[in-house]
Each structure stands twice: as structure tokens, then as C-alpha cells.
Design a protein around this motif. Structure first.
Motif, PDB file in Angstrom:
ATOM      1  N   ASP A  48       0.551  -1.247  -0.020  1.00  0.00           N
ATOM      2  CA  ASP A  48       0.185  -0.079   0.034  1.00  0.00           C
ATOM      3  C   ASP A  48       0.914   1.115   0.020  1.00  0.00           C
ATOM      4  O   ASP A  48       0.740   2.131  -0.646  1.00  0.00           O
ATOM      5  N   ALA A  49       2.023   1.312   0.828  1.00  0.00           N
ATOM      6  CA  ALA A  49       2.845   2.447   0.932  1.00  0.00           C
ATOM      7  C   ALA A  49       3.431   2.837  -0.486  1.00  0.00           C
ATOM      8  O   ALA A  49       3.785   3.860  -0.845  1.00  0.00           O
ATOM      9  N   ALA A  50       3.866   1.583  -1.201  1.00  0.00           N
ATOM     10  CA  ALA A  50       4.439   1.784  -2.465  1.00  0.00           C
ATOM     11  C   ALA A  50       3.647   2.419  -3.305  1.00  0.00           C
ATOM     12  O   ALA A  50       4.162   2.907  -4.444  1.00  0.00           O
ATOM     13  N   ARG A  51       2.263   2.226  -3.346  1.00  0.00           N
ATOM     14  CA  ARG A  51       1.307   2.754  -4.361  1.00  0.00           C
ATOM     15  C   ARG A  51       1.021   4.424  -3.862  1.00  0.00           C
ATOM     16  O   ARG A  51       0.494   5.088  -4.968  1.00  0.00           O
ATOM     17  N   ARG A  52       1.567   5.036  -2.757  1.00  0.00           N
ATOM     18  CA  ARG A  52       1.126   6.263  -2.496  1.00  0.00           C
ATOM     19  C   ARG A  52       2.323   6.928  -2.610  1.00  0.00           C
ATOM     20  O   ARG A  52       3.360   6.899  -2.242  1.00  0.00           O
ATOM     21  N   THR A  53       1.926   8.316  -3.485  1.00  0.00           N
ATOM     22  CA  THR A  53       3.081   9.148  -3.968  1.00  0.00           C
ATOM     23  C   THR A  53       3.116  10.277  -2.741  1.00  0.00           C
ATOM     24  O   THR A  53       4.122  10.937  -2.720  1.00  0.00           O
ATOM     25  N   ALA A 104       8.132  -6.942  -1.524  1.00  0.00           N
ATOM     26  CA  ALA A 104       7.683  -5.793  -1.346  1.00  0.00           C
ATOM     27  C   ALA A 104       8.669  -4.913  -0.862  1.00  0.00           C
ATOM     28  O   ALA A 104       8.832  -3.660  -1.224  1.00  0.00           O
ATOM     29  N   LEU A 105       9.708  -5.169  -0.021  1.00  0.00           N
ATOM     30  CA  LEU A 105      10.617  -4.368   0.638  1.00  0.00           C
ATOM     31  C   LEU A 105      11.655  -4.055  -0.408  1.00  0.00           C
ATOM     32  O   LEU A 105      12.397  -3.193  -0.503  1.00  0.00           O
ATOM     33  N   GLN A 106      11.853  -4.990  -1.479  1.00  0.00           N
ATOM     34  CA  GLN A 106      13.010  -4.800  -2.359  1.00  0.00           C
ATOM     35  C   GLN A 106      12.305  -3.993  -3.664  1.00  0.00           C
ATOM     36  O   GLN A 106      12.932  -3.166  -4.286  1.00  0.00           O
ATOM     37  N   ALA A 107      10.837  -4.018  -3.955  1.00  0.00           N
ATOM     38  CA  ALA A 107      10.327  -3.212  -4.878  1.00  0.00           C
ATOM     39  C   ALA A 107       9.795  -1.888  -4.490  1.00  0.00           C
ATOM     40  O   ALA A 107       9.874  -1.017  -5.468  1.00  0.00           O
ATOM     41  N   ILE A 108       9.856  -1.511  -3.342  1.00  0.00           N
ATOM     42  CA  ILE A 108       9.514  -0.201  -2.819  1.00  0.00           C
ATOM     43  C   ILE A 108      10.428   0.943  -3.110  1.00  0.00           C
ATOM     44  O   ILE A 108      11.521   0.738  -2.828  1.00  0.00           O
ATOM     45  N   GLU A 109       9.867   2.129  -3.826  1.00  0.00           N
ATOM     46  CA  GLU A 109      10.824   3.001  -4.370  1.00  0.00           C
ATOM     47  C   GLU A 109      11.416   4.156  -3.259  1.00  0.00           C
ATOM     48  O   GLU A 109      12.510   4.493  -3.600  1.00  0.00           O
ATOM     49  N   VAL A 110      10.787   4.132  -2.084  1.00  0.00           N
ATOM     50  CA  VAL A 110      11.170   5.191  -1.368  1.00  0.00           C
ATOM     51  C   VAL A 110      12.151   4.250  -0.366  1.00  0.00           C
ATOM     52  O   VAL A 110      12.137   3.205  -0.108  1.00  0.00           O
ATOM     53  N   MET A 221      15.012   8.050  -7.747  1.00  0.00           N
ATOM     54  CA  MET A 221      15.931   7.714  -8.742  1.00  0.00           C
ATOM     55  C   MET A 221      17.218   7.445  -8.022  1.00  0.00           C
ATOM     56  O   MET A 221      17.939   6.589  -8.392  1.00  0.00           O
ATOM     57  N   ALA A 222      17.438   8.016  -6.806  1.00  0.00           N
ATOM     58  CA  ALA A 222      18.846   7.906  -6.164  1.00  0.00           C
ATOM     59  C   ALA A 222      18.958   6.507  -5.700  1.00  0.00           C
ATOM     60  O   ALA A 222      19.947   5.825  -5.839  1.00  0.00           O
ATOM     61  N   VAL A 226      21.656   3.593  -6.720  1.00  0.00           N
ATOM     62  CA  VAL A 226      22.671   3.026  -5.982  1.00  0.00           C
ATOM     63  C   VAL A 226      22.453   1.479  -5.900  1.00  0.00           C
ATOM     64  O   VAL A 226      23.495   0.701  -6.044  1.00  0.00           O
ATOM     65  N   ARG A 227      21.280   1.042  -5.894  1.00  0.00           N
ATOM     66  CA  ARG A 227      20.866  -0.305  -5.921  1.00  0.00           C
ATOM     67  C   ARG A 227      21.499  -1.111  -7.213  1.00  0.00           C
ATOM     68  O   ARG A 227      22.061  -2.117  -7.034  1.00  0.00           O
ATOM     69  N   GLU A 228      21.076  -0.459  -8.194  1.00  0.00           N
ATOM     70  CA  GLU A 228      21.196  -1.204  -9.457  1.00  0.00           C
ATOM     71  C   GLU A 228      22.739  -1.125  -9.746  1.00  0.00           C
ATOM     72  O   GLU A 228      23.223  -1.970 -10.311  1.00  0.00           O
TER      73      GLU A 228
END
Length: 269
Positions: A48-53, A104-110, A221-222, A226-228
Motif C-alpha cells: 500500500d505504501a508503495a502505491r502512495r505518492t 515488497a521491501l525490494q520493490a518499494i521505491e522510497v 531515482m537515487a 545506488v541499488r542497481e
């Protein structure tokens, strides 16, 4: 404005303050065992957090003495929860249910921060390792203790641990099931900071607020860069950096921050 909510029968307290979402393990059980139900509630909250801007940082913490004690040993003995059925059933439950959490933790962008007090053991240690940053209280301890019970990490802990401490230390922790105290965990890179027990949650909130104040597009993006880059060749990392930087340089977010910087600089002259 701070908003706190708890779903019926949920072992979590979820609190949103400004752009920071705090997810607190609050099962009422000692050590907040990482049951199937706990894992699914956590995955729901993170997805849910990942979907929220409006969320720019996530803090994962827990109530009580310990962060997370991992799997429930009594359930293992009794064949309950994850253990129901045969090999195929358990494997399917791991993949469909418990594996939602590392994904979920790997995919979340924040950015994600784990605030760890007391024990983070087994799957509880893996849960902390899945976050981007770990802050520990002085009484925290970490253990990949699966071999004590004749098991291995079933939710991806080996993948995260190896990338944090390196192959040799990851193997040592896995083979010995040793407990690392907060200072030892800091020395090998598991945690970035050790604080007093009563300052842990405040320090995590302070860091989260500082992170959340960053420009949101650039921050996402940062994290990705870093991860990639950690798993890429230099040419690939440079190409990705150029693409991201070009997008940001041409965007309104960057231009607004430049104006704010120059205005603040002029005001201080």
C-alpha cells in the motif's frame, strides 16, 4: 498531522506523519513472531505504501523488548501455521505468502529504515536486513540462527546478508548462528548507527524526516541508481546515471530546488 490506524485483528500499528509512514510490530506476543499472518499484514502495508505518492520514507519498528524473534518455534513443533501439510504445501506457502515480504521491501521505491531494539533473530534478522538502513539500540543483537533449528533462511535472508557483509562474514554468521551485538553489527556494516535504547525511535523518526524532505522524484531515482549500480558493470551504471540525470535536469523539481537554493544563498549574504 499525524494519523494512526490499526486494522481489525492486525498485529501492526501504522502511523503517517507528514511524508513518513511508520509501521510498528504490535502483536502483543513476545518478540512479535513472524507468522504467516504477520507477514501478510506487513506485505499489505508495504505494498500500500508503495502505491502512495505522499509517502517519501518508511520506518519499520516494534513495540516491547525485542524487534522480531523470527519464526514461532512452538508452531514448528506443533506443525501449525507455515508448517501445515507436506513439502509441496510448505514450499507453496513460502512462495505465495512469506516471499511477498522481501519482494515488497525490494520493490518499494522510497527509502526504508529499520529501528532495531533487542533481538532480531532468524527471520527477524532477515526482516531488518531487507530495509535500506538499520539503526540499532545499544541492546540490539542480530543472528542468522537457522542452523540451530536445522533450517536455512527461507525468505531471502542469505541474498540480503551477503550483499551487506560480504560472502565470508555471511557464511560465518550462517554456520555459527552467532549473535552479533550492536557494536559488532555496526563494524561489519549491518547497522549504520547505534543509539541509546530510549532514543531509538526518535532517532529513526528524525532520520526519516530528513530523508523525506528530499525532492521525491530525485530521491526515488537515487535509491534505484545506488541499488542497481551495486550489481552492474561501470558502463551500465554510467548509462543509467546519464539517463536519470538528464530526466532530472530537465524537470521542474530540480529547477525549483535550484531557485530555492539561490534565494536562500542570497538571503544569507
Amino acid at each position: 498531522m499525524t494519523m494512526t490506524h490499526r486494522e481489525p485483528d492486525s498485529p501492526l500499528l501504522v502511523r503517517c506523519d507528514q511524508q513518513v509512514l511508520t509501521i510498528e510490530l504490535a502483536s502483543g506476543q513476545p518478540g512479535h513472531p513472524l507468522t504467516v499472518a504477520m507477514t501478510e499484514h506487513l506485505a499489505d502495508a508495504l505494498e500500500d505504501a508503495a502505491r502512495r505518492t505522499d509517502i517519501h520514507c518508511v520506518v519499520l519498528q516494534s513495540q516491547g523488548r525485542h524487534f522480531c524473534s523470527g519464526g514461532n518455534v512452538k508452531d514448528m513443533r506443533d506443525g501449525a501455521d507455515l508448517m501445515q501439510g507436506g513439502v509441496a504445501d510448505v514450499r507453496d506457502r513460502l512462495r505465495r505468502s512469506l516471499h511477498r515480504l522481501p519482494r515488497a521491501l525490494q520493490a518499494i521505491e522510497v527509502p526504508t529504515i529499520a529501528a532495531v531494539q533487542g533481538a532480531a533473530v532468524g527471520a527477524g534478522c532477515d526482516l531488518a536486513l531487507m530495509c535500506d538502513i538499520r539503526i540499532a539500540s545499544v541492546d540490539a543483537s542480530f543472528a542468522e540462527s537457522f542452523l540451530r533449528l536445522g533450517l536455512v533462511s527461507g525468505i531471502g535472508g542469505a541474498w540480503f546478508l551477503t550483499r551487506i557483509v560480504g560472502l565470508s562474514k555471511a557464511l560465518e554468521m550462517s554456520f555459527t548462528s552467532e549473535f552479533l551485538g550492536a557494536e559488532a553489527a555496526e563494524r561489519c556494516g549491518i547497522v549504520s548507527e547505534v543509539v541509546a535504547r530510549d532514543a531509538l525511535h526518535a532517532r529513526a523518526a528524525e532520520m526519516a524526516a530528513r530523508i523525506a524532505a528530499n525532492p521525491p522524484t530525485a530521491m526515488r531515482m537515487a535509491k534505484k541508481l545506488v541499488r542497481e549500480s551495486a550489481a552492474s558493470s561501470l558502463p551500465t551504471a554510467l548509462e543509467m546515471a546519464a539517463s536519470m540525470q538528464a530526466i532530472l535536469l530537465c524537470g521542474d523539481e530540480h529547477k525549483q530546488r535550484v531557485r530555492q537554493f539561490l534565494d536562500a544563498d542570497a538571503a544569507h549574504r
